[in-house]
Design a protein around this motif. Structure first.
Motif, short mmCIF file in Angstrom:
data_model
loop_
_atom_site.label_atom_id
_atom_site.label_comp_id
_atom_site.label_asym_id
_atom_site.label_seq_id
_atom_site.Cartn_x
_atom_site.Cartn_y
_atom_site.Cartn_z
N THR A 147 0.72 -1.23 -0.05
CA THR A 147 0.15 -0.03 -0.21
C THR A 147 0.74 1.28 -0.09
OG1 THR A 147 -0.02 0.12 2.40
CG2 THR A 147 -1.86 -1.33 1.24
N THR A 148 2.22 1.05 0.36
CA THR A 148 2.96 2.33 0.52
C THR A 148 4.15 2.26 -0.61
OG1 THR A 148 4.40 1.49 2.01
CG2 THR A 148 2.30 2.60 2.62
N ILE A 149 4.71 3.39 -0.95
CA ILE A 149 6.03 3.32 -1.58
C ILE A 149 7.18 2.20 -1.11
CG2 ILE A 149 8.09 4.64 -2.34
CD1 ILE A 149 5.69 5.35 -4.05
N ALA A 150 7.26 2.40 0.22
CA ALA A 150 8.39 1.59 0.95
C ALA A 150 8.12 0.12 0.72
CB ALA A 150 8.54 1.74 2.42
N GLU A 151 6.64 -0.42 0.95
CA GLU A 151 6.27 -1.70 0.39
C GLU A 151 6.59 -2.00 -1.17
OE1 GLU A 151 3.11 -1.97 4.06
OE2 GLU A 151 2.65 -1.38 2.24
N LEU A 152 6.23 -1.12 -1.98
CA LEU A 152 6.41 -1.37 -3.46
C LEU A 152 7.86 -1.54 -3.61
CD1 LEU A 152 5.66 -1.18 -6.41
CD2 LEU A 152 5.92 1.26 -6.00
N LEU A 153 8.93 -0.87 -3.21
CA LEU A 153 10.11 -1.16 -3.30
C LEU A 153 10.55 -2.59 -2.79
CD1 LEU A 153 11.58 2.30 -2.46
CD2 LEU A 153 11.45 1.36 -4.71
N LYS A 154 9.98 -2.92 -1.49
CA LYS A 154 10.31 -4.17 -0.95
C LYS A 154 9.88 -5.41 -2.11
CE LYS A 154 9.58 -7.35 2.91
NZ LYS A 154 8.80 -7.39 4.02
N LEU A 155 8.69 -4.98 -2.74
CA LEU A 155 8.01 -6.08 -3.61
C LEU A 155 9.01 -6.02 -5.06
CD1 LEU A 155 5.68 -7.72 -4.81
CD2 LEU A 155 4.77 -5.50 -5.76
N LEU A 156 9.58 -5.04 -5.47
CA LEU A 156 10.28 -5.02 -6.61
C LEU A 156 11.60 -5.58 -6.29
CD1 LEU A 156 9.87 -1.22 -7.92
CD2 LEU A 156 9.07 -3.30 -8.81
N ARG A 157 12.26 -5.52 -5.19
CA ARG A 157 13.43 -6.39 -4.78
C ARG A 157 13.12 -7.71 -4.64
NH1 ARG A 157 14.05 -1.84 -0.93
NH2 ARG A 157 13.13 -2.78 0.56
N MET A 158 11.81 -8.19 -4.26
CA MET A 158 11.89 -9.58 -4.23
C MET A 158 11.30 -10.19 -5.55
SD MET A 158 8.91 -9.61 -1.21
CE MET A 158 8.43 -11.33 -1.40
N ARG A 159 10.90 -9.36 -6.53
CA ARG A 159 10.56 -9.83 -7.95
C ARG A 159 11.92 -10.10 -8.81
NH1 ARG A 159 5.46 -7.98 -10.57
NH2 ARG A 159 6.69 -7.06 -12.09
N ARG A 160 12.92 -8.94 -8.59
CA ARG A 160 13.96 -8.74 -9.39
C ARG A 160 15.23 -9.14 -8.17
NH1 ARG A 160 13.41 -6.44 -14.22
NH2 ARG A 160 15.68 -7.24 -14.51
N PRO A 161 15.59 -10.36 -7.72
CA PRO A 161 16.58 -10.43 -6.54
C PRO A 161 17.87 -10.22 -7.39
CG PRO A 161 15.59 -12.52 -7.20
CD PRO A 161 14.75 -11.40 -7.90
N GLU A 162 18.06 -10.35 -8.58
CA GLU A 162 19.45 -10.31 -9.28
C GLU A 162 19.80 -8.99 -9.27
OE1 GLU A 162 16.41 -10.03 -12.55
OE2 GLU A 162 16.66 -11.10 -10.63
N ILE A 163 18.94 -7.95 -9.19
CA ILE A 163 19.06 -6.36 -9.35
C ILE A 163 18.69 -5.83 -7.99
CG2 ILE A 163 19.47 -6.44 -11.84
CD1 ILE A 163 16.76 -5.17 -11.93
N ALA A 164 18.24 -6.37 -7.08
CA ALA A 164 17.57 -6.09 -5.69
C ALA A 164 18.41 -4.53 -5.35
CB ALA A 164 17.51 -7.12 -4.67
N PRO A 165 19.45 -4.72 -5.29
CA PRO A 165 20.33 -3.48 -4.75
C PRO A 165 19.92 -2.05 -5.47
CG PRO A 165 21.99 -5.09 -5.12
CD PRO A 165 20.75 -5.54 -5.73
#
Length: 212
Positions: free
Chosen positions: A151-169
């Motif tokens: 529901t928030t930007i912080a949670e969105l970024l966490k989701l993106l890190r999980m979806r793309r672990p190879e480029i999570a940083p």
């Protein structure tokens, strides 16, 4: 010696999700459902009744009217407009949300009242990547579905890190400046269906990631 109650530094109404987002001076952040605020109205006629209010599952807030420097009046779309919510009241409602809501549900069970469940609606946002973030993701934009838990930007970024672990940083929140619907946003900014979210790097070079 009494401790002064924190004051809200930002109040945002999210009509689509029927949430009132409150950000207080001590760093506390709350997202309170309009239904919760309605059934826990500070109006005298509500507080005087021992019977819990029902049928407000889909209620929304029409207007937020400042009351001096200490409170707001919430005008609901069911016509209720007599509740004055002081900063202290809003802070308490936020801090005690879980306890208050569970007590309310218990009272409804005692009455035999079955709450209407809001239908889960699909939620998606359009993402725009800039500078080296576009290079790392291999795209300049994409549309993604949001789980109900995001529901928030912080949670969105966490989701993106999980979806793309190879480029999570590259999705480290410290490296990016979020912009929502062309307005600068914060990590706690709430996301609604259809929002446009731009992620702009705030440093000239990307973090190290494996070659992709």
């Amino acid at each position: 010696m009494t401790t002064e109650c924190p004051i809200p530094v930002e109040i945002n109404l999210h009509r689509k999700t029927r949430l009132l987002a409150l950000h207080f001076s001590d760093g506390s952040n709350f997202e309170l459902p309009c239904e919760y605020l309605r059934v826990f109205s500070t109006a005298a006629e509500v507080k005087a009744s021992d019977i819990p209010i029902t049928g407000k599952e889909c209620v929304n807030i029409e207007k937020i009217e400042p009351q001096g420097q200490y409170a707001v009046r919430l005008v609901f779309d069911d016509g209720h407009d007599t509740g004055i919510y002081s900063w202290q009241t809003l802070y308490q409602l936020g801090s005690e949300y879980q306890k208050n809501w569970q007590n309310y549900l218990t009272k409804l069970d005692t009455l035999g009242y079955q709450r209407q469940q809001s239908e889960q609606q699909d939620r998606s946002v359009k993402l725009f990547y800039f500078a080296w973030l576009a290079d790392k993701t291999g795209k300049e934009s994409e549309e993604i579905e949001l789980p109900q838990s995001v529901t928030t930007i912080a949670e969105l970024l966490k989701l993106l890190r999980m979806r793309r672990p190879e480029i999570a940083p590259v999705f480290d929140q410290a490296l990016l400046r979020p912009i929502v619907n062309k307005q600068f946003a914060e990590l706690f900014t709430h996301l609604d269906h259809g929002d446009e979210v731009a992620l702009v790097p705030n440093q000239p070079t990307p973090p190290a990631t494996p070659d992709i």
